[in-house]
Design a protein around this motif. Structure first.
Motif, PDB file in Angstrom:
ATOM      1  N   ALA A 191      28.481  15.261  12.341  1.00 30.89           N
ATOM      2  CA  ALA A 191      29.242  14.086  11.908  1.00 30.89           C
ATOM      3  C   ALA A 191      28.741  13.494  10.592  1.00 30.89           C
ATOM      4  CB  ALA A 191      29.199  13.017  12.999  1.00 30.89           C
ATOM      5  N   PHE A 192      27.650  14.002  10.049  1.00 29.67           N
ATOM      6  CA  PHE A 192      27.082  13.442   8.824  1.00 29.67           C
ATOM      7  C   PHE A 192      28.087  13.281   7.686  1.00 29.67           C
ATOM      8  CE2 PHE A 192      22.412  14.823   9.715  1.00 29.67           C
ATOM      9  CZ  PHE A 192      22.217  13.667  10.444  1.00 29.67           C
ATOM     10  N   PRO A 193      28.943  14.272   7.400  1.00 27.76           N
ATOM     11  CA  PRO A 193      29.835  14.135   6.239  1.00 27.76           C
ATOM     12  C   PRO A 193      30.758  12.914   6.297  1.00 27.76           C
ATOM     13  CG  PRO A 193      29.761  16.414   6.963  1.00 27.76           C
ATOM     14  CD  PRO A 193      29.053  15.609   8.017  1.00 27.76           C
ATOM     15  N   GLN A 194      31.034  12.420   7.502  1.00 27.47           N
ATOM     16  CA  GLN A 194      31.911  11.262   7.615  1.00 27.47           C
ATOM     17  C   GLN A 194      31.274   9.996   7.054  1.00 27.47           C
ATOM     18  OE1 GLN A 194      35.057  11.881   8.437  1.00 27.47           O
ATOM     19  NE2 GLN A 194      34.276  13.992   8.533  1.00 27.47           N
ATOM     20  N   THR A 195      29.947  10.026   6.834  1.00 22.82           N
ATOM     21  CA  THR A 195      29.248   8.864   6.278  1.00 22.82           C
ATOM     22  C   THR A 195      28.981   9.024   4.782  1.00 22.82           C
ATOM     23  OG1 THR A 195      27.020   9.752   6.726  1.00 22.82           O
ATOM     24  CG2 THR A 195      28.125   8.569   8.514  1.00 22.82           C
ATOM     25  N   VAL A 196      29.528  10.069   4.183  1.00 21.69           N
ATOM     26  CA  VAL A 196      29.286  10.387   2.776  1.00 21.69           C
ATOM     27  C   VAL A 196      30.592  10.221   1.984  1.00 21.69           C
ATOM     28  CG1 VAL A 196      28.572  12.193   1.155  1.00 21.69           C
ATOM     29  CG2 VAL A 196      27.496  12.038   3.416  1.00 21.69           C
ATOM     30  N   PRO A 197      30.596   9.452   0.898  1.00 26.84           N
ATOM     31  CA  PRO A 197      31.830   9.280   0.126  1.00 26.84           C
ATOM     32  C   PRO A 197      32.491  10.589  -0.297  1.00 26.84           C
ATOM     33  CG  PRO A 197      30.229   7.648  -0.557  1.00 26.84           C
ATOM     34  CD  PRO A 197      29.521   8.555   0.405  1.00 26.84           C
ATOM     35  N   LEU A 198      31.705  11.615  -0.610  1.00 30.41           N
ATOM     36  CA  LEU A 198      32.288  12.901  -1.001  1.00 30.41           C
ATOM     37  C   LEU A 198      32.688  13.746   0.206  1.00 30.41           C
ATOM     38  CD1 LEU A 198      30.186  14.003  -4.121  1.00 30.41           C
ATOM     39  CD2 LEU A 198      32.420  12.903  -4.028  1.00 30.41           C
ATOM     40  N   LYS A 199      32.413  13.247   1.407  1.00 30.09           N
ATOM     41  CA  LYS A 199      32.903  13.834   2.662  1.00 30.09           C
ATOM     42  C   LYS A 199      32.493  15.295   2.886  1.00 30.09           C
ATOM     43  CE  LYS A 199      35.167  10.198   4.144  1.00 30.09           C
ATOM     44  NZ  LYS A 199      36.643  10.142   4.166  1.00 30.09           N
ATOM     45  N   ARG A 200      31.293  15.633   2.496  1.00 22.39           N
ATOM     46  CA  ARG A 200      30.819  16.995   2.767  1.00 22.39           C
ATOM     47  C   ARG A 200      29.300  17.036   2.740  1.00 22.39           C
ATOM     48  NH1 ARG A 200      28.870  19.739  -1.706  1.00 22.39           N
ATOM     49  NH2 ARG A 200      29.603  19.127  -3.791  1.00 22.39           N
ATOM     50  N   PHE A 201      28.761  18.175   3.171  1.00 20.26           N
ATOM     51  CA  PHE A 201      27.342  18.438   3.018  1.00 20.26           C
ATOM     52  C   PHE A 201      27.078  18.939   1.601  1.00 20.26           C
ATOM     53  CE2 PHE A 201      27.786  19.072   7.632  1.00 20.26           C
ATOM     54  CZ  PHE A 201      26.725  18.290   8.094  1.00 20.26           C
ATOM     55  N   GLY A 202      25.859  18.736   1.130  1.00 22.16           N
ATOM     56  CA  GLY A 202      25.442  19.353  -0.113  1.00 22.16           C
ATOM     57  C   GLY A 202      25.001  20.783   0.149  1.00 22.16           C
ATOM     58  N   THR A 203      24.861  21.553  -0.922  1.00 24.37           N
ATOM     59  CA  THR A 203      24.365  22.923  -0.805  1.00 24.37           C
ATOM     60  C   THR A 203      22.935  22.992  -1.334  1.00 24.37           C
ATOM     61  OG1 THR A 203      25.060  23.672  -3.010  1.00 24.37           O
ATOM     62  CG2 THR A 203      26.703  23.776  -1.236  1.00 24.37           C
ATOM     63  N   GLU A 204      22.227  24.015  -0.893  1.00 20.61           N
ATOM     64  CA  GLU A 204      20.869  24.224  -1.393  1.00 20.61           C
ATOM     65  C   GLU A 204      20.878  24.402  -2.905  1.00 20.61           C
ATOM     66  OE1 GLU A 204      19.064  26.591   2.502  1.00 20.61           O
ATOM     67  OE2 GLU A 204      20.172  27.677   0.957  1.00 20.61           O
ATOM     68  N   ALA A 205      21.902  25.083  -3.420  1.00 20.21           N
ATOM     69  CA  ALA A 205      21.976  25.332  -4.858  1.00 20.21           C
ATOM     70  C   ALA A 205      22.150  24.044  -5.653  1.00 20.21           C
ATOM     71  CB  ALA A 205      23.124  26.299  -5.165  1.00 20.21           C
ATOM     72  N   GLU A 206      22.804  23.047  -5.063  1.00 16.75           N
ATOM     73  CA  GLU A 206      22.977  21.774  -5.765  1.00 16.75           C
ATOM     74  C   GLU A 206      21.648  21.025  -5.874  1.00 16.75           C
ATOM     75  OE1 GLU A 206      27.656  20.800  -4.806  1.00 16.75           O
ATOM     76  OE2 GLU A 206      26.182  20.514  -3.213  1.00 16.75           O
ATOM     77  N   ILE A 207      20.795  21.177  -4.876  1.00 12.25           N
ATOM     78  CA  ILE A 207      19.457  20.577  -4.955  1.00 12.25           C
ATOM     79  C   ILE A 207      18.606  21.350  -5.947  1.00 12.25           C
ATOM     80  CG2 ILE A 207      17.446  19.827  -3.663  1.00 12.25           C
ATOM     81  CD1 ILE A 207      20.137  18.505  -2.862  1.00 12.25           C
ATOM     82  N   SER A 208      18.668  22.668  -5.875  1.00 15.36           N
ATOM     83  CA  SER A 208      17.887  23.497  -6.787  1.00 15.36           C
ATOM     84  C   SER A 208      18.243  23.206  -8.246  1.00 15.36           C
ATOM     85  CB  SER A 208      18.120  24.972  -6.467  1.00 15.36           C
ATOM     86  OG  SER A 208      17.371  25.801  -7.341  1.00 15.36           O
ATOM     87  N   ALA A 209      19.523  23.014  -8.525  1.00 13.43           N
ATOM     88  CA  ALA A 209      19.943  22.741  -9.906  1.00 13.43           C
ATOM     89  C   ALA A 209      19.298  21.468 -10.437  1.00 13.43           C
ATOM     90  CB  ALA A 209      21.469  22.640  -9.979  1.00 13.43           C
ATOM     91  N   ALA A 210      19.185  20.455  -9.572  1.00 12.32           N
ATOM     92  CA  ALA A 210      18.534  19.212  -9.991  1.00 12.32           C
ATOM     93  C   ALA A 210      17.047  19.434 -10.261  1.00 12.32           C
ATOM     94  CB  ALA A 210      18.720  18.140  -8.918  1.00 12.32           C
ATOM     95  N   ILE A 211      16.414  20.218  -9.402  1.00 13.97           N
ATOM     96  CA  ILE A 211      14.986  20.524  -9.574  1.00 13.97           C
ATOM     97  C   ILE A 211      14.752  21.282 -10.880  1.00 13.97           C
ATOM     98  CG2 ILE A 211      13.042  21.832  -8.635  1.00 13.97           C
ATOM     99  CD1 ILE A 211      14.338  21.351  -5.821  1.00 13.97           C
ATOM    100  N   VAL A 212      15.576  22.307 -11.100  1.00 15.33           N
ATOM    101  CA  VAL A 212      15.427  23.132 -12.300  1.00 15.33           C
ATOM    102  C   VAL A 212      15.638  22.299 -13.559  1.00 15.33           C
ATOM    103  CG1 VAL A 212      16.461  25.039 -13.587  1.00 15.33           C
ATOM    104  CG2 VAL A 212      15.987  25.298 -11.153  1.00 15.33           C
ATOM    105  N   PHE A 213      16.609  21.414 -13.530  1.00 21.64           N
ATOM    106  CA  PHE A 213      16.820  20.540 -14.684  1.00 21.64           C
ATOM    107  C   PHE A 213      15.573  19.722 -14.992  1.00 21.64           C
ATOM    108  CE2 PHE A 213      17.881  16.105 -15.889  1.00 21.64           C
ATOM    109  CZ  PHE A 213      18.146  16.332 -17.233  1.00 21.64           C
TER     110      PHE A 213
END
Length: 288
Positions: free
Chosen positions: A212-234
């Protein structure tokens, strides 16, 4: 191979340590860094997991090494960093990703459980960062990225982790000031709800809550591992040369939700970035 948005060879001739590199976000980040030319030192407690990731990276032409270590052990961390420096002569980046927690209300957390979570999520990260500074980065500069969590406003049923992550944010800000003189930048990334293998470590009783987590997120979805990695790499990259002491949230806007304010209907879905070629859906979300 990994589909990174960053330029090929970005980390050529650089050595980056990734703790918790045997699974989840750490595994994904290690793959992206290796795909961009870095030699990646995979650190974790499970030698088999590290070996598998090392082999995955080698299979697509990357370079990684497995360095088993309990980051809660000061002497072990000192010896680990010394061995990496002895072999490579440098440490350019550190991703303090190793972590873990278990669900429990504060009143039921034992001292042993409390200390174990703080040692993993706070003390271990401090030890790794301190040793990388003292043994390598103090002489030539570098970048540290600490992985924290969406703990803004507290973490009900995970108060031990919330306390540790808040401590790591403050450590990040303090180290950014103290270590700037050495050319060392220190930042943090705070992931929100990310579809990662770590979700399968929680008990079955949390299945409905997780789903049920995505229902509490404005973008209505889970993030991906690659989206976290991209922030780290930046934050590790030269493009972030004037960024230090900050915590970058990657959470779909979840902390911006306000009680009593209805969640707007999603008219244009947010498309996940799936750069990690080996990403798998967690079992709790219907994966194999």
């Amino acid at each position: 191979m990994y589909r990174s948005v960053f330029k090929p060879g970005l980390f050529k001739d650089q050595l980056t340590i990734v703790t918790g590199g045997g699974s989840g976000i750490g595994r994904c980040t290690a793959h992206e860094l290796a795909a961009l030319g870095a030699t990646v030192a995979l650190v974790g407690r499970d030698p088999d997991k590290l070996a598998r990731v090392r082999e995955e990276i080698a299979a697509v032409g990357g370079v990684a090494q497995a360095w088993p270590c309990n980051i809660r052990d000061e002497a072990a961390v000192q010896a680990l960093v010394a061995a990496i420096v002895a072999e490579h002569g440098r440490i350019d980046g550190l991703v303090n990703n190793a972590g873990g927690q278990f669900p429990a209300p504060l009143k039921d957390i034992s001292l042993k459980g409390w200390e174990a979570v703080l040692q993993t999520n706070l003390t271990g990260g401090f030890l790794m960062a301190r040793e990388c500074l003292n043994q390598a980065m103090q002489a030539r500069g570098g970048a540290v990225v600490n992985i924290v969590a969406d703990m803004w406003g507290g973490m009900p049923n995970m108060g031990h982790s919330g306390a540790a992550r808040a401590g790591m944010v403050n450590f990040t800000e303090t180290a950014a000031f103290e270590w700037a003189q050495y050319g060392v930048r220190v930042n943090a990334v705070a992931p929100g709800y990310v579809a990662s293998s770590g979700m399968d470590a929680y008990p079955p009783s949390m299945k409905q809550t997780i789903q049920a987590f995505p229902q509490t997120v404005p973008l209505k979805r889970f993030g991906t591992e690659a989206e976290i990695s991209a922030a780290i790499v930046f934050l590790l990259s030269e493009a972030a040369a004037f960024i230090t002491g900050t915590t970058l949230r990657v959470d779909g806007g979840r902390p911006n939700v306000r009680p009593g304010m209805p969640m707007p209907a999603l008219r244009n879905p947010s498309v996940p970035f799936d750069g990690f070629h080996l990403a798998q859906t967690p079992k709790v979300l219907g994966g194999d």
